[in-house]
Design a protein around this motif. Sequence first.
Motif, PDB file in Angstrom:
ATOM      1  N   SER A 134       0.806  -1.222   0.000  1.00  0.00           N
ATOM      2  CA  SER A 134       0.000   0.000   0.000  1.00  0.00           C
ATOM      3  C   SER A 134       0.840   1.273   0.000  1.00  0.00           C
ATOM      4  O   SER A 134       0.486   2.259  -0.637  1.00  0.00           O
ATOM      5  CB  SER A 134      -0.959   0.007   1.190  1.00  0.00           C
ATOM      6  OG  SER A 134      -0.260   0.099   2.411  1.00  0.00           O
ATOM      7  N   ASP A 135       1.963   1.256   0.716  1.00  0.00           N
ATOM      8  CA  ASP A 135       2.829   2.435   0.805  1.00  0.00           C
ATOM      9  C   ASP A 135       4.233   2.146   0.272  1.00  0.00           C
ATOM     10  O   ASP A 135       5.177   2.863   0.579  1.00  0.00           O
ATOM     11  CB  ASP A 135       2.909   2.930   2.250  1.00  0.00           C
ATOM     12  CG  ASP A 135       3.369   1.844   3.212  1.00  0.00           C
ATOM     13  OD1 ASP A 135       3.633   0.711   2.757  1.00  0.00           O
ATOM     14  OD2 ASP A 135       3.479   2.116   4.413  1.00  0.00           O
ATOM     15  N   GLU A 164      -3.610  -5.698  -8.650  1.00  0.00           N
ATOM     16  CA  GLU A 164      -4.692  -4.827  -9.095  1.00  0.00           C
ATOM     17  C   GLU A 164      -4.432  -3.409  -8.614  1.00  0.00           C
ATOM     18  O   GLU A 164      -3.638  -3.185  -7.702  1.00  0.00           O
ATOM     19  CB  GLU A 164      -6.044  -5.312  -8.552  1.00  0.00           C
ATOM     20  CG  GLU A 164      -6.565  -6.580  -9.186  1.00  0.00           C
ATOM     21  CD  GLU A 164      -7.987  -6.890  -8.742  1.00  0.00           C
ATOM     22  OE1 GLU A 164      -8.762  -5.939  -8.484  1.00  0.00           O
ATOM     23  OE2 GLU A 164      -8.327  -8.077  -8.642  1.00  0.00           O
ATOM     24  N   LEU A 165      -5.135  -2.469  -9.205  1.00  0.00           N
ATOM     25  CA  LEU A 165      -5.024  -1.075  -8.781  1.00  0.00           C
ATOM     26  C   LEU A 165      -5.822  -0.865  -7.505  1.00  0.00           C
ATOM     27  O   LEU A 165      -7.024  -1.117  -7.454  1.00  0.00           O
ATOM     28  CB  LEU A 165      -5.531  -0.142  -9.888  1.00  0.00           C
ATOM     29  CG  LEU A 165      -5.422   1.358  -9.606  1.00  0.00           C
ATOM     30  CD1 LEU A 165      -3.981   1.761  -9.329  1.00  0.00           C
ATOM     31  CD2 LEU A 165      -5.970   2.157 -10.775  1.00  0.00           C
ATOM     32  N   GLU A 173       0.414   1.146 -14.158  1.00  0.00           N
ATOM     33  CA  GLU A 173       1.838   1.188 -14.471  1.00  0.00           C
ATOM     34  C   GLU A 173       2.659   1.369 -13.197  1.00  0.00           C
ATOM     35  O   GLU A 173       3.667   0.686 -12.985  1.00  0.00           O
ATOM     36  CB  GLU A 173       2.134   2.315 -15.464  1.00  0.00           C
ATOM     37  CG  GLU A 173       3.607   2.451 -15.837  1.00  0.00           C
ATOM     38  CD  GLU A 173       4.178   1.226 -16.523  1.00  0.00           C
ATOM     39  OE1 GLU A 173       5.407   1.011 -16.418  1.00  0.00           O
ATOM     40  OE2 GLU A 173       3.404   0.468 -17.159  1.00  0.00           O
ATOM     41  N   GLU A 174       2.205   2.267 -12.326  1.00  0.00           N
ATOM     42  CA  GLU A 174       2.902   2.469 -11.062  1.00  0.00           C
ATOM     43  C   GLU A 174       2.835   1.220 -10.186  1.00  0.00           C
ATOM     44  O   GLU A 174       3.803   0.874  -9.507  1.00  0.00           O
ATOM     45  CB  GLU A 174       2.321   3.671 -10.318  1.00  0.00           C
ATOM     46  CG  GLU A 174       2.680   5.012 -10.940  1.00  0.00           C
ATOM     47  CD  GLU A 174       2.302   6.183 -10.039  1.00  0.00           C
ATOM     48  OE1 GLU A 174       1.976   5.949  -8.857  1.00  0.00           O
ATOM     49  OE2 GLU A 174       2.339   7.323 -10.524  1.00  0.00           O
ATOM     50  N   GLU A 202       7.504  -4.910  -9.459  1.00  0.00           N
ATOM     51  CA  GLU A 202       8.787  -5.279 -10.067  1.00  0.00           C
ATOM     52  C   GLU A 202       9.939  -4.994  -9.111  1.00  0.00           C
ATOM     53  O   GLU A 202      10.879  -5.792  -9.008  1.00  0.00           O
ATOM     54  CB  GLU A 202       8.996  -4.502 -11.366  1.00  0.00           C
ATOM     55  CG  GLU A 202       8.186  -5.015 -12.549  1.00  0.00           C
ATOM     56  CD  GLU A 202       8.514  -4.244 -13.824  1.00  0.00           C
ATOM     57  OE1 GLU A 202       9.569  -4.524 -14.423  1.00  0.00           O
ATOM     58  OE2 GLU A 202       7.726  -3.347 -14.187  1.00  0.00           O
ATOM     59  N   THR A 203       9.875  -3.861  -8.432  1.00  0.00           N
ATOM     60  CA  THR A 203      10.908  -3.534  -7.445  1.00  0.00           C
ATOM     61  C   THR A 203      10.929  -4.573  -6.337  1.00  0.00           C
ATOM     62  O   THR A 203      12.004  -5.017  -5.897  1.00  0.00           O
ATOM     63  CB  THR A 203      10.658  -2.132  -6.855  1.00  0.00           C
ATOM     64  OG1 THR A 203      10.704  -1.172  -7.902  1.00  0.00           O
ATOM     65  CG2 THR A 203      11.699  -1.788  -5.803  1.00  0.00           C
ATOM     66  N   PHE A 204       9.741  -4.993  -5.884  1.00  0.00           N
ATOM     67  CA  PHE A 204       9.649  -6.032  -4.849  1.00  0.00           C
ATOM     68  C   PHE A 204      10.294  -7.328  -5.326  1.00  0.00           C
ATOM     69  O   PHE A 204      11.077  -7.954  -4.595  1.00  0.00           O
ATOM     70  CB  PHE A 204       8.174  -6.246  -4.486  1.00  0.00           C
ATOM     71  CG  PHE A 204       7.922  -7.426  -3.586  1.00  0.00           C
ATOM     72  CD1 PHE A 204       8.398  -7.459  -2.291  1.00  0.00           C
ATOM     73  CD2 PHE A 204       7.180  -8.515  -4.047  1.00  0.00           C
ATOM     74  CE1 PHE A 204       8.150  -8.550  -1.458  1.00  0.00           C
ATOM     75  CE2 PHE A 204       6.925  -9.602  -3.232  1.00  0.00           C
ATOM     76  CZ  PHE A 204       7.415  -9.623  -1.935  1.00  0.00           C
ATOM     77  N   VAL A 205       9.992  -7.729  -6.545  1.00  0.00           N
ATOM     78  CA  VAL A 205      10.588  -8.951  -7.088  1.00  0.00           C
ATOM     79  C   VAL A 205      12.112  -8.824  -7.147  1.00  0.00           C
ATOM     80  O   VAL A 205      12.845  -9.784  -6.869  1.00  0.00           O
ATOM     81  CB  VAL A 205      10.022  -9.259  -8.493  1.00  0.00           C
ATOM     82  CG1 VAL A 205      10.771 -10.423  -9.139  1.00  0.00           C
ATOM     83  CG2 VAL A 205       8.533  -9.579  -8.399  1.00  0.00           C
ATOM     84  N   GLY A 206      12.588  -7.632  -7.477  1.00  0.00           N
ATOM     85  CA  GLY A 206      14.026  -7.404  -7.540  1.00  0.00           C
ATOM     86  C   GLY A 206      14.722  -7.523  -6.198  1.00  0.00           C
ATOM     87  O   GLY A 206      15.955  -7.628  -6.150  1.00  0.00           O
ATOM     88  N   ARG A 207      13.955  -7.531  -5.126  1.00  0.00           N
ATOM     89  CA  ARG A 207      14.523  -7.665  -3.783  1.00  0.00           C
ATOM     90  C   ARG A 207      14.716  -9.120  -3.365  1.00  0.00           C
ATOM     91  O   ARG A 207      15.329  -9.390  -2.323  1.00  0.00           O
ATOM     92  CB  ARG A 207      13.602  -6.974  -2.767  1.00  0.00           C
ATOM     93  CG  ARG A 207      13.487  -5.468  -2.946  1.00  0.00           C
ATOM     94  CD  ARG A 207      14.737  -4.770  -2.444  1.00  0.00           C
ATOM     95  NE  ARG A 207      14.932  -5.026  -1.016  1.00  0.00           N
ATOM     96  CZ  ARG A 207      16.062  -4.781  -0.358  1.00  0.00           C
ATOM     97  NH1 ARG A 207      17.105  -4.299  -1.008  1.00  0.00           N
ATOM     98  NH2 ARG A 207      16.159  -5.030   0.938  1.00  0.00           N
TER      99      ARG A 207
END
Length: 462
Positions: A169-170, A187-188, A198-199, A205-210
Motif C-alpha cells: 500500500s505504501d 490490481e489497482l 503502471e505504477e 517489479e521492485t519487490f521482485v528485484g529484492r
Amino acid sequence: MAPGLPTAMDRPHFIGIGGAGMSGIAKILAQRGAKVAGSDARDSATAEALRALGVTVHLGHAAAHLADDASCVVVSSAIREDNPELRRAAELGIPVVHRSDALAALMDGLRPIAVAGTHGKTTTTSMLAVALTALGREPSYAIGGDLDAPGSNALHGAGEIFVAEADESDRSFHTYAPEVAIILNVELDHHANYASMEEIHESFETFVGRIVPGGTLVISADHEGARELTRRLDGSVRTVTYGESADADVKVLSVVPQGLKSEVTVELDGAPLTFTVSVPGRHYAHNAVAALAAGVALGVPAAELAPALAAYTGVKRRLQLKGEAAGVQVIDSYAHHPTEMTADLEAMRSAARDARILVVFQPHLFSRTRELGKEMGQALALADASLVLDVYPAREDPIPGVTSELIIEAARAAGADVTAVHDAAEIPGAVAGMAKPGDLVLTMGAGDVTDLGPRILDRLSK
C-alpha cells in the motif's frame, strides 16, 4: 536458532502500537527481550495482550509518553507529522524507524517468505504460519490479522523460517529481501499512493528485484495483473506459477466444495496431490496452493505440507463466524475491495446455497470509494439485501462529493436491494427486522463495522 535483537531496537517506542502490523513487530521484539513501549488512540484486546508480555501501552498520544532513553521510535505511514510523540522524538534526537524497516531487521539472518498481492495476503501468510507450526518447524511470523486470539498475529519462533505479510500500500514491501516471495494478484488499489496500473506494476517489479540471489518467486498464473507482471520480468529470478491455467507450474486440477471446506487437487512435479482446505471458497483454495508452492520452494516436502495446511481454520475477520442467534449466523468479512467482496460473497453462496445473504457494508477510505464505488455496488448485487454505512475515513480526510451514495446508486443500478444507514447504532435493529432463521449476515469492511457483529447477535437473541 533465531537471531536476537536488532541493533538499536532494545528499547523501541511504537506510535500506534495497537495496529495489526505494529503490534506484531512489538510482540516479536518483546519476545526477543526488548523493553517495548508504545501508545495507541484507544484500549483494545490487542493492547492487553501486549501488556501481558510486559509491554507498556499508553492510551492517547502525548509527548510525555515517549521515554527519554527510547532507542528508536517506530511508526507506520498512517502516523502524521504533527503527532506529539513524533515531534518529541525529533527534539530528543531519537531515530525514527518505519515499521517495514523494523520488520526487515527482525527477518535478518532467517529464511523469509514474504507474501504480497492486492488481496489474500493475510490468509496466505496465516496458512503458512499454521501449517509450518503444525509440522514442528517453529516459524516466526508477522501477520496482518489475529489467528485465534488477540495478539496472535505474530510470534518469535525458534526455527529458521520467517513468514511475513508484505504490504504494497505504501511501497514498504520494497524493504524486504525474501528468499521466497509470493504474489497472489496485482490490481489497482491504494489510490492515494498509486495513480495507475503502471505504477503498481513498477512497484511489484521492485519487490521482485529484492528477492535474494537463488530465491524463488511464486506467482499466480490465472490473475491477469500477475501474468502481466510475469511477462515484464527479465527472467533473472526463478519463477513458479500456480493456478488453473494450462501453463501453470503447479496446476490446480479441481476445487470441490465440501460445506465450509474444500477438497483441492493439484498437479505438482507431474503427480496429483489432494488435500483439504478448512475454509470455503475457490479463492481460499488458491491461497493454499500458493502457500504450498512457497513452502516447497523453501524445501518443505509437499507430502508433509499439503495435509498440514488443513490445520488452518481461519483468521479473524476473514469470513469469521461471530456466532448464531435466532437461527441467524453472523459472519465477519474484512473485504473492502470489489474483488474481495465478490470472492467472499461467492464463497458464502457456495458454502450455503439455500441461505439468504444479508450484508452490512462499510466502505473504507474516500479515495477507494471514489475510484471503485461503482464496482463495490455491483459486488453487493450478489447479496440478497445490503445495508450500507457511511465511508470509514481511516487515515484520510473527506473528499468533496465522495460518499457511500456512490456505491448505493451503483448497487441499485445493478438490481440490488440496498439501504443507506448513516448511524451505526441503527444497524442491529435494522438487521433484526430483516433477518429470518437460516439467513447469513455478513458484516463487511476494513473499518469498525466488525464491532457490530456482537451487537447484532445480542439484538437477534432478544
